[in-house]
Design an enzyme around this catalytic site. Structure first.
Site: not given
Ligand code: A2R
Length: 307
Positions: A221, A250, A268
């Site tokens: 994002r 955007e 995007h």
């Molecule tokens: O909660 P963790 O340890 O699994 O870490 C997640 C990480 N994450 C962060 N890393 C650092 N600081 C933060 N504040 C933080 N919040 C979250 O991002 C996890 O490793 C990763 C997200 O993975 P998923 O939930 O599997 O999301 P996905 O499907 O890979 O999609 C990621 C993003 C979406 O939310 C859209 O914004 C974009 O890709 O299309």
């Protein structure tokens, strides 16, 4: 027939599957008390005002994996199930990240222009580029898509390191500090969710740590990267290159960013292929149809998993 509020566009295929089951209402004409279901997308979400006005809402189906424009904690508190479309877009977004990285390293846009403008014929061979082989690649957010990016980069034989909130059961090196990781990286690829917890976490300090030979890729994002700091770093050489699919406001992209030669900019389109968008649409609809049939869903967001 349950009443479905449609926020944002849906494809004809999605509409054709929904119409036999739901009465579909557009945002300009609906009675709030009738609405039990909402279909929306990651960008538009559901505003707090609309959510509060829908007293009989049971479910929100969002197209896309990111859902920071929906207050999922408030939804869960009210017993409203929010769903999204994880996994079906992992490979496509990962491909976009790899393309951006390679385009930066191999100066694809500069060299494309070299041919088109006749420079090749006038000036001879184009200047050399950098090799993308054997680089240290830092992945910010090693979730579903982050892991797909790591796998897809394998042919370039990178050393993969990562930063997330918690370490994972993987062979890659974990950093609990993003700046410390950036010091070690040739490339930093951002693929965390948006929202307040990641707002501007790629800041001037992280960019300086990445350095003049460093490359920043953002397919998550726009809010994750401090955009004014990025423009400054790319302009004064503190940071080498950036490949960006997402932006702070955007579709407005600052002219200063558009003028920089050391950027590759995409509108995007991380998941925007016919095949992947169809799969996302199908899962968005499948969640709604299953909920209408038996009250369960396929892919709830974590906040609503227990409902
Ligand atoms: O909660 P963790 O340890 O699994 O870490 C997640 C990480 N994450 C962060 N890393 C650092 N600081 C933060 N504040 C933080 N919040 C979250 O991002 C996890 O490793 C990763 C997200 O993975 P998923 O939930 O599997 O999301 P996905 O499907 O890979 O999609 C990621 C993003 C979406 O939310 C859209 O914004 C974009 O890709 O299309």
């Amino acid at each position: 027939m349950p009443d479905l509020l449609q926020i944002g566009p849906i494809s004809e295929e999605m509409r054709a599957r929904l119409e036999p089951v739901f009465a579909i209402h557009q945002t300009k004409r609906y009675t709030p008390d009738d609405i039990t279901h909402v279909i929306t997308n990651g960008n538009l979400g559901v505003t707090p005002k609309i959510m509060a006005s829908l007293k009989n809402l049971k479910m929100i189906s969002s197209y896309g994996v990111g859902y920071e424009a929906i207050d999922a904690v408030e939804a869960a508190r009210r017993g409203i199930i929010v769903t999204h479309t994880p996994d079906v877009l992992n490979e496509e977004v990962a491909t976009t990240a790899v393309l951006l990285m390679l385009a930066c390293y191999r100066e694809m846009l500069r060299d494309d222009a070299y041919v088109r403008t006749g420079k090749w014929a006038r000036m001879g061979s184009a200047p050399l580029t950098r090799s993308a082989e054997n680089q240290t690649v830092g992945i910010l957010g090693l979730g579903r898509i982050g892991q797909a990016i790591a796998h897809k980069l394998a042919p370039w034989q990178p050393r993969i390191v990562y930063h997330a909130r918690n370490p994972k059961d993987v062979a890659y090196t974990y950093f609990d500090n993003l700046t410390a990781m950036a010091f070690e990286c040739d490339v930093l690829i951002c693929i965390t969710p948006g929202g307040s917890s990641t707002q501007g976490i790629v800041n001037a300090e992280v960019m300086a740590a990445l350095g003049p030979q460093g490359t920043l890729i953002n397919v998550s994002r726009g809010s994750v990267v401090d955009e004014p700091a990025l423009i400054k770093a790319l302009s004064n050489g503190t940071l080498g290159w950036a490949g960006l699919d997402v932006f702070a406001h955007e579709p407005d992209v600052p002219q200063a960013l558009r003028d920089l030669p050391n950027t590759v900019l995409l509108p995007h389109v991380g998941s925007a292929t016919v095949e992947t968008r169809a799969a996302m649409g199908a899962l968005t609809v499948d969640n709604l149809l299953q909920h209408a049939e038996n009250g369960t869903v396929i892919s709830p967001v974590p906040e609503c998993a227990g409902l």
